[in-house]
Design a protein around this motif. Structure first.
Motif, short mmCIF file in Angstrom:
data_model
loop_
_atom_site.label_atom_id
_atom_site.label_comp_id
_atom_site.label_asym_id
_atom_site.label_seq_id
_atom_site.Cartn_x
_atom_site.Cartn_y
_atom_site.Cartn_z
N ASN A 185 30.20 -0.64 -13.84
CA ASN A 185 30.16 -0.16 -12.45
C ASN A 185 29.23 -0.99 -11.57
O ASN A 185 29.20 -0.78 -10.36
CB ASN A 185 29.77 1.31 -12.40
CG ASN A 185 30.86 2.19 -12.98
OD1 ASN A 185 32.04 1.91 -12.84
ND2 ASN A 185 30.45 3.26 -13.64
N SER A 186 28.46 -1.90 -12.17
CA SER A 186 27.61 -2.79 -11.39
C SER A 186 28.45 -3.94 -10.85
O SER A 186 29.33 -4.45 -11.55
CB SER A 186 26.49 -3.36 -12.26
OG SER A 186 25.64 -2.35 -12.70
N ALA A 187 28.18 -4.34 -9.62
CA ALA A 187 28.90 -5.48 -9.05
C ALA A 187 28.56 -6.75 -9.83
O ALA A 187 27.44 -6.89 -10.33
CB ALA A 187 28.52 -5.64 -7.58
N GLY A 224 0.85 -1.18 0.00
CA GLY A 224 0.00 0.00 0.00
C GLY A 224 0.89 1.23 0.00
O GLY A 224 1.97 1.24 -0.60
N LYS A 225 0.47 2.27 0.68
CA LYS A 225 1.20 3.52 0.73
C LYS A 225 2.63 3.28 1.20
O LYS A 225 2.86 2.62 2.21
CB LYS A 225 0.49 4.50 1.67
CG LYS A 225 1.07 5.88 1.68
CD LYS A 225 0.23 6.79 2.55
CE LYS A 225 0.75 8.22 2.49
NZ LYS A 225 -0.09 9.13 3.26
N GLY A 226 3.59 3.83 0.46
CA GLY A 226 4.97 3.63 0.84
C GLY A 226 5.96 4.04 -0.23
O GLY A 226 5.76 5.04 -0.93
N ILE A 227 6.99 3.23 -0.38
CA ILE A 227 8.11 3.53 -1.27
C ILE A 227 8.46 2.30 -2.10
O ILE A 227 8.58 1.19 -1.57
CB ILE A 227 9.36 3.95 -0.46
CG1 ILE A 227 9.10 5.26 0.28
CG2 ILE A 227 10.59 4.05 -1.36
CD1 ILE A 227 10.22 5.64 1.26
N VAL A 228 8.65 2.52 -3.40
CA VAL A 228 9.29 1.52 -4.25
C VAL A 228 10.76 1.92 -4.30
O VAL A 228 11.09 3.07 -4.61
CB VAL A 228 8.70 1.48 -5.67
CG1 VAL A 228 9.48 0.50 -6.55
CG2 VAL A 228 7.23 1.09 -5.64
N ALA A 229 11.65 0.99 -3.94
CA ALA A 229 13.08 1.27 -3.87
C ALA A 229 13.84 0.34 -4.81
O ALA A 229 13.84 -0.88 -4.64
CB ALA A 229 13.58 1.08 -2.43
N TYR A 230 14.48 0.94 -5.82
CA TYR A 230 15.29 0.20 -6.79
C TYR A 230 16.74 0.24 -6.31
O TYR A 230 17.33 1.32 -6.22
CB TYR A 230 15.16 0.82 -8.18
CG TYR A 230 13.76 0.76 -8.73
CD1 TYR A 230 13.34 -0.35 -9.45
CD2 TYR A 230 12.86 1.80 -8.53
CE1 TYR A 230 12.04 -0.42 -9.96
CE2 TYR A 230 11.57 1.75 -9.03
CZ TYR A 230 11.18 0.63 -9.74
OH TYR A 230 9.89 0.56 -10.24
N ILE A 231 17.30 -0.92 -6.00
CA ILE A 231 18.62 -1.02 -5.37
C ILE A 231 19.67 -1.39 -6.41
O ILE A 231 19.60 -2.44 -7.04
CB ILE A 231 18.63 -2.12 -4.27
CG1 ILE A 231 17.42 -2.02 -3.35
CG2 ILE A 231 19.96 -2.12 -3.53
CD1 ILE A 231 17.38 -0.85 -2.46
N GLY A 232 20.68 -0.51 -6.54
CA GLY A 232 21.84 -0.79 -7.39
C GLY A 232 23.06 -1.04 -6.52
O GLY A 232 23.29 -0.32 -5.55
N ILE A 233 23.83 -2.04 -6.86
CA ILE A 233 25.00 -2.42 -6.07
C ILE A 233 26.25 -2.34 -6.94
O ILE A 233 26.26 -2.85 -8.07
CB ILE A 233 24.82 -3.84 -5.49
CG1 ILE A 233 23.58 -3.85 -4.57
CG2 ILE A 233 26.07 -4.31 -4.76
CD1 ILE A 233 23.08 -5.21 -4.20
N THR A 234 27.28 -1.69 -6.40
CA THR A 234 28.53 -1.55 -7.12
C THR A 234 29.62 -2.39 -6.45
O THR A 234 29.38 -3.02 -5.42
CB THR A 234 28.94 -0.06 -7.24
OG1 THR A 234 29.99 0.07 -8.19
CG2 THR A 234 29.32 0.54 -5.92
N HIS A 235 30.80 -2.40 -7.03
CA HIS A 235 31.88 -3.30 -6.64
C HIS A 235 32.31 -3.23 -5.17
O HIS A 235 32.59 -4.26 -4.56
CB HIS A 235 33.12 -3.06 -7.51
CG HIS A 235 32.85 -3.25 -8.96
ND1 HIS A 235 32.79 -4.49 -9.54
CD2 HIS A 235 32.60 -2.35 -9.94
CE1 HIS A 235 32.51 -4.35 -10.82
NE2 HIS A 235 32.40 -3.07 -11.09
N ASP A 236 32.40 -2.02 -4.62
CA ASP A 236 32.97 -1.89 -3.28
C ASP A 236 31.94 -1.72 -2.18
O ASP A 236 32.28 -1.32 -1.07
CB ASP A 236 33.99 -0.76 -3.24
CG ASP A 236 33.39 0.57 -3.67
OD1 ASP A 236 32.22 0.62 -4.07
OD2 ASP A 236 34.12 1.59 -3.60
N ASP A 237 30.68 -2.03 -2.45
CA ASP A 237 29.66 -1.92 -1.41
C ASP A 237 29.90 -2.95 -0.31
O ASP A 237 30.32 -4.09 -0.59
CB ASP A 237 28.25 -2.12 -1.99
CG ASP A 237 27.78 -0.91 -2.77
OD1 ASP A 237 28.31 0.20 -2.54
OD2 ASP A 237 26.89 -1.07 -3.61
N GLU A 238 29.65 -2.53 0.92
CA GLU A 238 29.83 -3.40 2.08
C GLU A 238 28.81 -3.02 3.14
O GLU A 238 27.91 -2.23 2.89
CB GLU A 238 31.26 -3.31 2.61
CG GLU A 238 31.71 -1.90 2.90
CD GLU A 238 33.20 -1.80 3.22
OE1 GLU A 238 33.51 -1.29 4.32
OE2 GLU A 238 34.03 -2.24 2.40
#
Length: 145
Positions: A95-97, A24-38
């Protein structure tokens, strides 16, 4: 880590043509991950996602977070967020993991998000997803660690 967020009245997701979840009411979150994410990137992005004040209060000002309104999240893995369109006509995704690393970080993101007790649905990593959403505003922002 980069997250594109959209404030929505509602959204639903199909995975490979089959209904997966809806919010319902809220947020759609598109997550992109790159090489050095931790883990520090995950923690930073989750904190921003659940505390960002983008929902209207009684005076019509964006003063409330997803937690304040008891809203929901729809989390979508999306490697194309790190697509580079500067050269040529076909984006590169350098640049994508790599998928294996991105899956590990994405699953850890979901585990950490679960600990916040904010209600969320999610798709399936590396699967074809269709997202139907009714934007509210529209309000679209980028969170980047």
């Amino acid at each position: 880590m980069k997250i594109i967020i959209q404030r929505v009245n509602r959204a639903k997701m199909l995975v490979n043509g089959n209904f997966k979840c809806e919010i319902g009411k809220g947020i759609v979150a598109y997550i992109g991950i790159t090489h050095d994410d931790e883990i520090k990137d995950i923690n930073y992005c989750i904190d921003k996602l659940i505390n960002l004040r983008i929902f209207d209060d009684n005076d019509g000002k964006m003063n409330l977070s997803i937690q304040d309104i008891k809203g929901e999240l729809l989390i979508v893995s999306n490697f194309t967020i790190y697509g580079n369109t500067k050269k040529g006509r076909r984006p590169d995704y350098l640049n994508s993991a790599p998928a294996e690393r991105a899956r590990e970080i994405y699953n850890l993101f979901l585990e950490k998000l679960f600990e916040t007790r904010v209600s969320f649905g999610t798709g399936e990593f590396q699967e074809h997803m269709e997202i139907y959403s009714e934007n509210n505003g529209p309000v679209n922002l980028i969170i980047e660690s």
